[in-house]
Design a protein around this motif. Structure first.
Motif, PDB file in Angstrom:
ATOM      1  N   GLN A 181       6.363   2.932  -5.707  1.00 57.52           N
ATOM      2  CA  GLN A 181       6.117   2.587  -4.307  1.00 57.52           C
ATOM      3  C   GLN A 181       6.626   1.187  -3.978  1.00 57.52           C
ATOM      4  O   GLN A 181       7.253   0.979  -2.943  1.00 57.52           O
ATOM      5  CB  GLN A 181       4.622   2.673  -3.993  1.00 57.52           C
ATOM      6  CG  GLN A 181       4.108   4.075  -3.852  1.00 57.52           C
ATOM      7  CD  GLN A 181       4.685   4.758  -2.631  1.00 57.52           C
ATOM      8  OE1 GLN A 181       5.551   5.614  -2.748  1.00 57.52           O
ATOM      9  NE2 GLN A 181       4.229   4.369  -1.471  1.00 57.52           N
TER      10      GLN A 181
ATOM     11  N   ARG B 186      10.469   1.167  -3.934  1.00 56.69           N
ATOM     12  CA  ARG B 186      10.998   1.878  -2.761  1.00 56.69           C
ATOM     13  C   ARG B 186      10.858   1.025  -1.502  1.00 56.69           C
ATOM     14  O   ARG B 186      11.765   0.981  -0.668  1.00 56.69           O
ATOM     15  CB  ARG B 186      10.291   3.220  -2.588  1.00 56.69           C
ATOM     16  CG  ARG B 186      10.693   4.228  -3.658  1.00 56.69           C
ATOM     17  CD  ARG B 186       9.829   5.470  -3.590  1.00 56.69           C
ATOM     18  NE  ARG B 186       9.928   6.085  -2.278  1.00 56.69           N
ATOM     19  CZ  ARG B 186      10.408   7.295  -2.044  1.00 56.69           C
ATOM     20  NH1 ARG B 186      10.828   8.032  -3.051  1.00 56.69           N
ATOM     21  NH2 ARG B 186      10.459   7.776  -0.826  1.00 56.69           N
ATOM     22  N   CYS B 187       9.737   0.349  -1.362  1.00 59.97           N
ATOM     23  CA  CYS B 187       9.544  -0.549  -0.215  1.00 59.97           C
ATOM     24  C   CYS B 187      10.547  -1.696  -0.249  1.00 59.97           C
ATOM     25  O   CYS B 187      11.138  -2.036   0.778  1.00 59.97           O
ATOM     26  CB  CYS B 187       8.134  -1.142  -0.215  1.00 59.97           C
ATOM     27  SG  CYS B 187       6.841  -0.001   0.199  1.00 59.97           S
TER      28      CYS B 187
ATOM     29  N   SER C 272      13.893  -0.550   0.719  1.00 57.32           N
ATOM     30  CA  SER C 272      13.909  -0.165   2.127  1.00 57.32           C
ATOM     31  C   SER C 272      14.150  -1.354   3.058  1.00 57.32           C
ATOM     32  O   SER C 272      14.745  -1.187   4.129  1.00 57.32           O
ATOM     33  CB  SER C 272      12.590   0.518   2.477  1.00 57.32           C
ATOM     34  OG  SER C 272      12.555   0.889   3.819  1.00 57.32           O
TER      35      SER C 272
ATOM     36  N   SER D 299       8.173  -1.975   6.020  1.00 57.72           N
ATOM     37  CA  SER D 299       8.304  -1.914   4.559  1.00 57.72           C
ATOM     38  C   SER D 299       7.907  -3.236   3.918  1.00 57.72           C
ATOM     39  O   SER D 299       7.320  -3.256   2.838  1.00 57.72           O
ATOM     40  CB  SER D 299       9.742  -1.558   4.176  1.00 57.72           C
ATOM     41  OG  SER D 299      10.041  -0.239   4.563  1.00 57.72           O
TER      42      SER D 299
ATOM     43  N   GLU E 270       4.201  -3.296   3.885  1.00 52.73           N
ATOM     44  CA  GLU E 270       3.733  -2.339   2.879  1.00 52.73           C
ATOM     45  C   GLU E 270       3.893  -2.925   1.477  1.00 52.73           C
ATOM     46  O   GLU E 270       2.997  -2.822   0.635  1.00 52.73           O
ATOM     47  CB  GLU E 270       4.517  -1.029   3.005  1.00 52.73           C
ATOM     48  CG  GLU E 270       4.004   0.058   2.094  1.00 52.73           C
ATOM     49  CD  GLU E 270       4.757   1.374   2.258  1.00 52.73           C
ATOM     50  OE1 GLU E 270       4.485   2.291   1.456  1.00 52.73           O
ATOM     51  OE2 GLU E 270       5.616   1.494   3.157  1.00 52.73           O
ATOM     52  N   TRP E 271       5.035  -3.575   1.218  1.00 51.15           N
ATOM     53  CA  TRP E 271       5.280  -4.183  -0.086  1.00 51.15           C
ATOM     54  C   TRP E 271       4.236  -5.267  -0.361  1.00 51.15           C
ATOM     55  O   TRP E 271       3.722  -5.369  -1.472  1.00 51.15           O
ATOM     56  CB  TRP E 271       6.697  -4.769  -0.158  1.00 51.15           C
ATOM     57  CG  TRP E 271       7.098  -5.168  -1.532  1.00 51.15           C
ATOM     58  CD1 TRP E 271       7.658  -4.380  -2.491  1.00 51.15           C
ATOM     59  CD2 TRP E 271       6.955  -6.470  -2.125  1.00 51.15           C
ATOM     60  NE1 TRP E 271       7.878  -5.108  -3.636  1.00 51.15           N
ATOM     61  CE2 TRP E 271       7.462  -6.389  -3.439  1.00 51.15           C
ATOM     62  CE3 TRP E 271       6.463  -7.688  -1.674  1.00 51.15           C
ATOM     63  CZ2 TRP E 271       7.476  -7.479  -4.308  1.00 51.15           C
ATOM     64  CZ3 TRP E 271       6.473  -8.773  -2.537  1.00 51.15           C
ATOM     65  CH2 TRP E 271       6.979  -8.662  -3.838  1.00 51.15           C
TER      66      TRP E 271
ATOM     67  N   HIS F 162       1.081  -3.611  -1.495  1.00 47.28           N
ATOM     68  CA  HIS F 162       1.203  -3.178  -2.895  1.00 47.28           C
ATOM     69  C   HIS F 162       1.100  -4.369  -3.850  1.00 47.28           C
ATOM     70  O   HIS F 162       0.533  -4.252  -4.935  1.00 47.28           O
ATOM     71  CB  HIS F 162       2.519  -2.446  -3.127  1.00 47.28           C
ATOM     72  CG  HIS F 162       2.637  -1.155  -2.382  1.00 47.28           C
ATOM     73  ND1 HIS F 162       1.596  -0.265  -2.239  1.00 47.28           N
ATOM     74  CD2 HIS F 162       3.686  -0.605  -1.736  1.00 47.28           C
ATOM     75  CE1 HIS F 162       2.003   0.780  -1.545  1.00 47.28           C
ATOM     76  NE2 HIS F 162       3.266   0.593  -1.219  1.00 47.28           N
TER      77      HIS F 162
END
Length: 104
Positions: free
Chosen positions: A25, A28-29, A32, A59, A62-63, A66
Motif C-alpha cells: 500500500q 503504491r501510494c 501514485s 495519495s 494516504e501515504w 500509512h
C-alpha cells in the motif's frame, strides 16, 4: 521520485507478513504521487490537470497515514518518521501550491 525510492527502501525493512499489506500500500501510494502529476501534465486544460493533482495529493495524504501506521506498529524509529513526515508535508504543500497557480 525521491519519496518513491525512500518508500521502497523503508518497506524492505518491514516484517515479511507486510509484503502484500502495508508495504504494498505504501509503495503504491508513493508511486501514485508522481505518476498522477506526470499523467495530468498531458491534459489539455488546467481543469483536467487539477483532477490529477487532486489524486496525487490524495495519495500523499494516504501515504502519510500509512507512515503513521508503520510507526505505531514499531516498524520505524521516531527519527525516521519525523524525517519522512517533513518530506511528505513538503510534497503536499508543493502540490497544493501548484493547484493554486492553475487557471480554470
Amino acid at each position: 521520485m525521491e519519496l518513491v525510492s525512500e518508500s521502497y527502501k523503508i518497506t524492505r525493512t518491514f516484517p515479511d507478513f507486510e509484503k502484500f499489506g502495508l508495504s504494498n500500500q505504501m509503495n503504491r501510494c508513493a508511486v501514485s504521487i508522481p505518476s498522477n502529476i506526470a499523467e495530468g501534465s498531458s491534459k489539455s486544460t488546467d481543469k483536467h490537470f487539477n483532477k490529477y493533482l487532486e489524486n496525487s495529493l490524495g495519495s500523499a495524504f494516504e501515504w502519510e497515514t500509512h507512515l503513521t501506521i508503520a510507526f505505531n506498529e514499531g516498524y520505524l524509529s521516531e527519527e525516521k518518521i519525523k524525517e519522512l513526515e517533513e518530506k511528505i508535508k513538503q510534497i503536499q504543500k508543493m502540490i497544493s501550491g501548484f493547484q493554486s497557480g492553475l487557471k480554470f
